[in-house]
Design a protein around this motif. Sequence first.
Motif: not given
Length: 579
Positions: A476-478, A484-490, A549-551, A557-563
């Motif tokens: 689980p991530i969320v 959830i603070r919209v647009g302000k919490e990752i 990171e999930v925002s 929902i926007v999910v991004c990932a990076f090394e």
Amino acid sequence: MEKKGDALVVVAIDFGTTYSGYAYSFRAEYEKDHTKVYSNSDWRSGDGLATTKTPTVILFSEDKQFCKFGYEAEQKYNTLLEEEEADGWRYFRRVDKITKNLMIEDEQGKPMSALIVFAESIRYLKDQFLQNTQVQGLKFDPNNDIHWVLTVPAIWTDRAKQFMREAAKQAGIPDDMLTLAYEPEAAALYCKELTVQKKEGAESSSLSSFEPGQQFLVLDCGGGTVDVTAYQVQNDGDLRELQRPTGGPWGGTYVDNQYTTFLKELFGADVWSEYSKENPEDVLEIQRRFEAKKKSVNASADDQTTISFPSSLFAKYQIAKNCSSFEECLKKSEFAKTIKVKKDKLRFDHQLVKAFFRVPIDSIVTHVKEIINESKKKGRDIKTILMVGGFSDSSILSQRIISEFKRITVICPTEAVNAIVKGAVIFGHNPNLISERISPLTYGISVNTTFNNKVHPAKLKVVYDGKEMCTDIFQPIVQIGHPIRVGKEIFKHTCLPTRALDTEATIEIYESSSECPMYTIDKGVRRLGDLTVSIPNTSKGKNRPIKVEVSFGYTEIVVCAFEEGTETQTTATFDCLLN
């Protein structure tokens, strides 16, 4: 949001189960008066009556090409039926029942792609705005000058929202100029702004309902569904969601279906079926007359409800039943005490008509009581219920809500039917007005962990780099119910590559209605999408942390990932239609 913020005009499209329409406002005017929102009030029914919305009805030709929408579609199809030329044409009314394979059936039970039906409906409403403003001497570039907002029920799944976004894209709306707005939020924003802008002459109860600290329910009663959401007004005037949206299929169409079912019993299923095929325009008029009467049915009065019927229906009945008159047959039937005949009118007993409303209204009341009781347990103080949506115009519904919740202020705005689409315009101008939401589901990713034969099922055991691992662990991530603070919490999580020599990592994102699902294969868990991250440098083996990171944006929902330690970043593009 940068490109959307530069748009000259915000246009909201309300594609509803029973009725659809649009509203818009210019950015320059919005900055002076947030409630200066225009809507098209010139839809024309067959009898010339002007309405603020048009029926959600769409007609395709024999080769599946778009033909008509709204009132024009009704009239065209009725003409085709009467001239016996409707065979092969595709007529969709109240487009809400979509099958699992994303097909939708027309009035004759023939399937067609739901994406095409929805896209062409949205395209029609979009083009109507462009054509009408062009007549007014205004010309906009639809790809750059217009921020489009599409309303969706708050209880819809992420897959359904993605479906609407795909339909809008197919309708010619640029993805980077499109925002989805939750219907109850939009309605709350409009009513809040209305009280702020027009304090003089307004009722004190409605004004105090939107003061900082006040908590209220939005009861969005539409044609198909009813959504219920709780909010609190923040000190800066923004709205904070107190609980995830809930609801059910208790909208106005339920009452319509009860009425139609009764008419089949009254006239006989065989008579009604034949008459509907032979006289579609008359049947449509019967439905419209009930729609008009539906709003004025009173909860307490014993007044009878009188509705006109075409004489051809009575004549059809007399021939089919071989009787001297419909009135004489009625006196001998089980409906003798509940229905009276007065020339070409039927007078329905009040209790009979109330029965059409009983199931949906009882369901709504029960659900609202559950929410308020749950709120009290959590120390909340709901003081207001804001009723919006077309079904809220029904007197019997609003009176029942008022009588059931005597200690709570019930507000029914005069423009309940347009509160959502106008509020969606305000949301498009400033989505930051919604500051906090409650996560409707648990969101997480699929990870691997060291296999433990006392805990993990054998079917999930795999061997990676010589080590036994358990796959498909739901991390689980969320969690459901989390604010959830919209647009302000990752929300962040770190994971590692599956194998030491992997040059890319696939991050699979899942959602669940459970708070703590164990595995991604558990019942109720659904794969939302995935994204692939490039990790070409294998010199560190598995010791290459991947940050996920999930925002949560305005409605997506926007999910991004990076090394870790690299600048390579991948952002998820979910194609939920393939799952």
